[in-house]
Design a protein around this motif. Sequence first.
Motif: not given
Length: 132
Positions: A46-47, A97-102, A104-112
């Motif tokens: 959520w930033g 940075r919090a938003y981007d980090g979450a 990019s590393r833990f979002g749907p694309e990262a999980i896929r």
Amino acid sequence: MARLDGVSLVEDPDDTRPLLSAAHLTIVPLAMGGGTRIKILEAMAWGVPVIATPLAVEGLGLIDSEEVLLSESNEDLARLAVELCLDRVRMASLRARAYDGAWSRFGPEAIRDAVRQGLGDADRGRFQAASR
């Protein structure tokens, strides 16, 4: 703390989205136990900047002073919170940075991507066909 002026305690909210959308920061003073990592990632997504103990973010690989602010003591956590609230530029930077980090590393694309990597190159084509 809930008895202090200006402090409200919301116990077991049904929906955290309104709370996170209004939050300036999240403080996680975890000294023992666990169960906070998803809440930390949710705030970051959520930033909302996170100030926490190293134990609270253990295993997430977050970068101190870039994606999260870390300290061992309650006094330092409080100091970091006050300093961050007084520094709008740093607050905005930590939010981004919090938003981007979450994401990019833990979002749907990262999980896929992690699932694909786990399946290996031989199964990649089958996975892509099934996901369409």
